[in-house]
Design a protein around this motif. Structure first.
Motif, PDB file in Angstrom:
ATOM      1  N   LEU A   1       0.790  -1.172  -0.009  1.00 55.32           N
ATOM      2  CA  LEU A   1      -0.071   0.137   0.040  1.00 55.32           C
ATOM      3  C   LEU A   1       0.791   1.567   0.058  1.00 55.32           C
ATOM      4  O   LEU A   1       0.804   2.380  -0.729  1.00 55.32           O
ATOM      5  CB  LEU A   1      -0.555   0.165   1.274  1.00 55.32           C
ATOM      6  N   CYS A   2       1.959   1.596   0.864  1.00 56.15           N
ATOM      7  CA  CYS A   2       2.950   2.319   0.654  1.00 56.15           C
ATOM      8  C   CYS A   2       3.140   1.853  -0.756  1.00 56.15           C
ATOM      9  O   CYS A   2       3.194   3.828  -0.913  1.00 56.15           O
ATOM     10  CB  CYS A   2       3.986   2.632   1.987  1.00 56.15           C
ATOM     11  N   LYS A   3       3.529   1.491  -1.258  1.00 55.20           N
ATOM     12  CA  LYS A   3       3.951   1.972  -2.357  1.00 55.20           C
ATOM     13  C   LYS A   3       3.495   2.661  -3.471  1.00 55.20           C
ATOM     14  O   LYS A   3       3.790   2.767  -4.557  1.00 55.20           O
ATOM     15  CB  LYS A   3       4.924   0.493  -3.319  1.00 55.20           C
ATOM     16  N   LEU A   4       2.060   1.973  -3.343  1.00 56.79           N
ATOM     17  CA  LEU A   4       1.160   2.486  -4.595  1.00 56.79           C
ATOM     18  C   LEU A   4       0.392   4.091  -4.019  1.00 56.79           C
ATOM     19  O   LEU A   4       0.009   4.657  -4.174  1.00 56.79           O
ATOM     20  CB  LEU A   4      -0.079   1.685  -4.390  1.00 56.79           C
TER      21      LEU A   4
ATOM     22  N   ASP B   1      10.914   3.788   5.257  1.00 52.45           N
ATOM     23  CA  ASP B   1      10.590   4.233   3.803  1.00 52.45           C
ATOM     24  C   ASP B   1      10.090   4.483   3.048  1.00 52.45           C
ATOM     25  O   ASP B   1       9.978   5.707   2.011  1.00 52.45           O
ATOM     26  CB  ASP B   1      11.230   2.471   3.171  1.00 52.45           C
ATOM     27  N   GLY B   2       8.637   4.467   2.972  1.00 53.48           N
ATOM     28  CA  GLY B   2       7.491   4.938   2.509  1.00 53.48           C
ATOM     29  C   GLY B   2       7.556   6.161   2.131  1.00 53.48           C
ATOM     30  O   GLY B   2       6.611   6.950   1.296  1.00 53.48           O
ATOM     31  N   LEU B   3       6.977   6.451   3.509  1.00 52.98           N
ATOM     32  CA  LEU B   3       6.810   7.863   3.772  1.00 52.98           C
ATOM     33  C   LEU B   3       7.976   8.792   3.249  1.00 52.98           C
ATOM     34  O   LEU B   3       7.862   9.865   2.498  1.00 52.98           O
ATOM     35  CB  LEU B   3       7.126   8.649   5.534  1.00 52.98           C
TER      36      LEU B   3
ATOM     37  N   LYS C   1       9.971   8.329   0.846  1.00 53.62           N
ATOM     38  CA  LYS C   1      10.221   8.648  -0.743  1.00 53.62           C
ATOM     39  C   LYS C   1       8.835   9.123  -1.518  1.00 53.62           C
ATOM     40  O   LYS C   1       8.702  10.436  -2.320  1.00 53.62           O
ATOM     41  CB  LYS C   1       9.196   6.665  -1.477  1.00 53.62           C
ATOM     42  N   GLU C   2       7.400   9.158  -0.478  1.00 48.29           N
ATOM     43  CA  GLU C   2       6.495  10.042  -1.068  1.00 48.29           C
ATOM     44  C   GLU C   2       7.081  11.509  -0.177  1.00 48.29           C
ATOM     45  O   GLU C   2       6.382  12.230  -1.751  1.00 48.29           O
ATOM     46  CB  GLU C   2       5.183   9.967   0.759  1.00 48.29           C
ATOM     47  N   MET C   3       7.693  11.770   0.488  1.00 48.25           N
ATOM     48  CA  MET C   3       7.908  13.102   0.684  1.00 48.25           C
ATOM     49  C   MET C   3       9.040  13.907  -0.803  1.00 48.25           C
ATOM     50  O   MET C   3       8.689  14.833  -1.406  1.00 48.25           O
ATOM     51  CB  MET C   3       8.735  13.283   1.958  1.00 48.25           C
ATOM     52  N   LYS C   4       9.799  12.497  -1.013  1.00 45.20           N
ATOM     53  CA  LYS C   4      11.002  13.097  -1.703  1.00 45.20           C
ATOM     54  C   LYS C   4      10.040  13.552  -3.209  1.00 45.20           C
ATOM     55  O   LYS C   4       9.440  14.066  -4.059  1.00 45.20           O
ATOM     56  CB  LYS C   4      11.242  12.120  -2.340  1.00 45.20           C
ATOM     57  N   SER C   5       8.613  12.552  -3.155  1.00 47.27           N
ATOM     58  CA  SER C   5       8.175  13.020  -5.088  1.00 47.27           C
ATOM     59  C   SER C   5       7.247  13.620  -4.627  1.00 47.27           C
ATOM     60  O   SER C   5       7.325  14.718  -5.573  1.00 47.27           O
ATOM     61  CB  SER C   5       7.518  11.234  -4.660  1.00 47.27           C
ATOM     62  N   ARG C   6       6.600  13.929  -3.463  1.00 46.35           N
ATOM     63  CA  ARG C   6       6.288  15.648  -3.285  1.00 46.35           C
ATOM     64  C   ARG C   6       6.938  16.732  -3.582  1.00 46.35           C
ATOM     65  O   ARG C   6       6.652  17.641  -4.653  1.00 46.35           O
ATOM     66  CB  ARG C   6       5.543  15.311  -1.877  1.00 46.35           C
ATOM     67  N   CYS C   7       8.658  16.546  -3.074  1.00 41.61           N
ATOM     68  CA  CYS C   7       9.000  17.657  -3.526  1.00 41.61           C
ATOM     69  C   CYS C   7      10.045  17.850  -4.219  1.00 41.61           C
ATOM     70  O   CYS C   7      10.153  19.400  -5.390  1.00 41.61           O
ATOM     71  CB  CYS C   7      10.278  17.717  -2.303  1.00 41.61           C
ATOM     72  N   ARG C   8      10.115  16.967  -4.828  1.00 44.73           N
ATOM     73  CA  ARG C   8      10.245  17.027  -6.875  1.00 44.73           C
ATOM     74  C   ARG C   8       9.505  17.382  -7.476  1.00 44.73           C
ATOM     75  O   ARG C   8       9.494  17.944  -8.565  1.00 44.73           O
ATOM     76  CB  ARG C   8      11.000  15.782  -7.500  1.00 44.73           C
TER      77      ARG C   8
END
Length: 130
Positions: free
Chosen positions: A79-82, A112-114, A116-123
């Motif tokens: 679920l985190c990965k999605l 790890d999931g959080l 990656k989520e933050m990195k994606s949002r920042c990007r």
């Protein structure tokens, strides 16, 4: 022995065959346990067949097969990965409410999931302003 065969099937990309073996075991009244279900749930999740994995988890509940930290951690990971954070929160709360306590692996999955989520949002935010 069934668990070993199921694990090998899943690792070699034959999740459907492992699920079929689980079903065959049930028809023959061979005892299925959390370990065998976890193998298939994890493989279904890795195959991005999360609905089937969650259905199998619900089936375990209906049959009175106790879920464990591995069951929940596997589903939480998928679920985190999605990015399905509301479902992650729901499963995590359910797990704790049932006195199934997260372990180091569970927390590593969440961190790890959080991250990656933050990195994606920042990007995404940087691209919008760049």
């Amino acid at each position: 022995m069934h668990g070993t065969v199921m694990n090998r099937l899943c690792k070699s990309g034959h999740t459907k065959k492992a699920l079929s073996l689980l079903r065959l075991m049930e028809q023959e009244n061979t005892k299925s346990d959390v370990y065998k279900y976890n193998i298939v749930i994890d493989a279904l999740g890795k195959d991005a067949n999360l609905d089937a994995a969650i259905n199998l988890m619900n089936e375990m509940k209906q049959k009175g097969i106790p879920l464990d930290v591995v069951t929940y951690s596997s589903l939480i990971d998928d679920l985190c990965k999605l990015g399905q954070w509301e479902k992650v929160r729901t499963l995590f709360s359910e797990m704790v409410d049932l006195n199934i306590y997260p372990n180091v692996n569970t927390f590593n999955i969440l961190i790890d999931g959080l991250c990656k989520e933050m990195k994606s949002r920042c990007r995404g935010s940087n691209e919008a302003h760049g």
